[in-house]
Design an enzyme around this catalytic site. Structure first.
Site, PDB file in Angstrom:
ATOM      1  N   LYS A  60     -64.839  10.790  14.680  1.00 29.81           N
ATOM      2  CA  LYS A  60     -65.187  11.344  13.363  1.00 29.81           C
ATOM      3  C   LYS A  60     -66.077  12.569  13.518  1.00 29.81           C
ATOM      4  O   LYS A  60     -67.112  12.534  14.195  1.00 29.81           O
ATOM      5  CB  LYS A  60     -65.949  10.298  12.533  1.00 29.81           C
ATOM      6  CG  LYS A  60     -65.017   9.447  11.696  1.00 29.81           C
ATOM      7  CD  LYS A  60     -65.786   8.386  10.977  1.00 29.81           C
ATOM      8  CE  LYS A  60     -65.821   8.604   9.502  1.00 29.81           C
ATOM      9  NZ  LYS A  60     -66.439   7.454   8.803  1.00 29.81           N
TER      10      LYS A  60
HETATM   11  O1  G3P Z   1     -66.030   5.831   4.703  1.00 33.92           O
HETATM   12  C1  G3P Z   1     -66.938   6.543   3.966  1.00 33.92           C
HETATM   13  C2  G3P Z   1     -68.054   5.751   3.467  1.00 33.92           C
HETATM   14  O2  G3P Z   1     -68.687   4.986   4.441  1.00 33.92           O
HETATM   15  C3  G3P Z   1     -69.011   6.492   2.626  1.00 33.92           C
HETATM   16  O3  G3P Z   1     -69.159   5.677   1.559  1.00 33.92           O
HETATM   17  O4  G3P Z   1     -70.196   4.647  -0.343  1.00 33.92           O
HETATM   18  O5  G3P Z   1     -71.599   5.955   1.281  1.00 33.92           O
HETATM   19  O6  G3P Z   1     -70.040   7.114  -0.243  1.00 33.92           O
HETATM   20  P1  G3P Z   1     -70.331   5.863   0.506  1.00 33.92           P
END
Ligand code: G3P
Length: 296
Positions: A119
């Site tokens: 990533k």
């Molecule tokens: O895969 C992306 C994720 O981990 C981010 O999620 O909920 O932090 O926006 P969030």
């Protein structure tokens, strides 16, 4: 094609739970904030060496449970990190799991061994690193995507890679958080990529509601990564998703994101990839990672 299911988590115990719920899992995505939430990391401080062996161990525990799946491993990057440093980390992380070479036949690659997707942030340095890593046979997952132009740049920077070796991760929930309809971005990128060669797969990420989950599937998006809570709710066991108080905008009118005509044929450096949410996201991941390290 049917959407493939990934778990968004830095905890191998959750891998086990999802496998019990669904019977199978196609992959798992991790990131520095998710590693910081691993129960064995919470409240602890590590040396810079220890934190990488902790991450490696977590990745190995995950990959051994999904022997033919994909595991996304995120490089450390802040907004000053150069492509060379990302490439160095990517090459190292790529050795953490069996990872059949991208030079093998598609059949071999899908049958034997978990695959790493490295990533990288969707910044100029991240794209430079991606372009080099795919040439060296490393799979990549471009994260913190908030615009169609960023997705076009990813396509252009990784041209020549095999299908399934490049993911683009638009963060749906974080766009919703600021009143924009994140699902529109997924739809727009899928439409734009129809005009391409299919080498980039779209991974719907930052999933906050059952609606995000079902819409992603309805759109025929290649992949979705969702937290354990989402899978529990989807299979009918859990209570409605409550994502730390975020994304609770039910009934809130989200602003549509219009489709843009963007050619996929330009050099990647020519797309306007700047996005404030990408920069903010990079800083937050870096801060969560640095917070795990004993600075004394
Ligand atoms: O895969 C992306 C994720 O981990 C981010 O999620 O909920 O932090 O926006 P969030």
């Amino acid at each position: 094609m049917a959407t493939k299911f990934f778990l968004d988590s830095g905890d191998p115990k959750e891998t086990k739970e999802v496998l019990t719920l669904l019977g199978k899992l196609d992959g798992q995505t991790t990131n520095p904030s998710l590693i910081a939430k691993n129960p064995d990391a919470v409240g602890k401080k590590f040396t810079s060496e220890e934190i990488y062996s902790f991450y490696e161990n977590v990745v190995k525990q995950i990959s051994s449970q999904i022997p033919n799946g994909s595991v996304s491993i995120e490089v450390y990057a802040d907004n000053n990190t150069k492509a060379e440093a990302m490439i160095e980390q990517g090459l190292k992380f790529n050795t953490w799991i069996p990872n059949p070479s991208t030079n093998r036949s598609d059949d071999y690659r899908l049958r034997y061994g978990a695959r790493a997707h490295i990533k990288l942030p969707t910044t100029a340095e991240g794209l430079k690193a991606a372009s080099e890593l795919v040439k060296q046979g490393v799979r990549v997952n471009m994260t913190l995507v908030f615009s169609q132009a960023q997705a076009a740049a990813i396509y252009a920077a990784t041209k020549g890679a095999k299908k399934g070796d490049v993911f683009v991760s638009p963060f749906v929930g974080r766009l919703d958080d600021r009143g924009e309809n994140g699902m529109d971005l997924i739809k727009n990128i899928l439409t734009m990529y129809k005009g391409g060669d299919g080498h980039v797969e779209v991974l719907s990420a930052s999933i906050r509601s059952l609606e995000h989950f079902t819409k992603t599937i309805e759109l025929g998006c290649d992949l979705i990564t969702a937290p354990l809570k989402a899978y529990k709710e989807w299979v009918g066991f859990g209570s409605p998703l409550s994502m730390d108080g975020r994304g609770q905008g039910e009934g809130v009118q989200l602003k549509p994101i219009p489709y843009q005509e963007i050619s996929l044929d330009k050099p990647w450096q020519e797309y306007n990839i700047a996005h404030e949410l990408t920069d903010k996201g990079v800083e937050k991941f870096a801060a969560d990672w640095n917070n795990l390290i004993d600075q004394n």
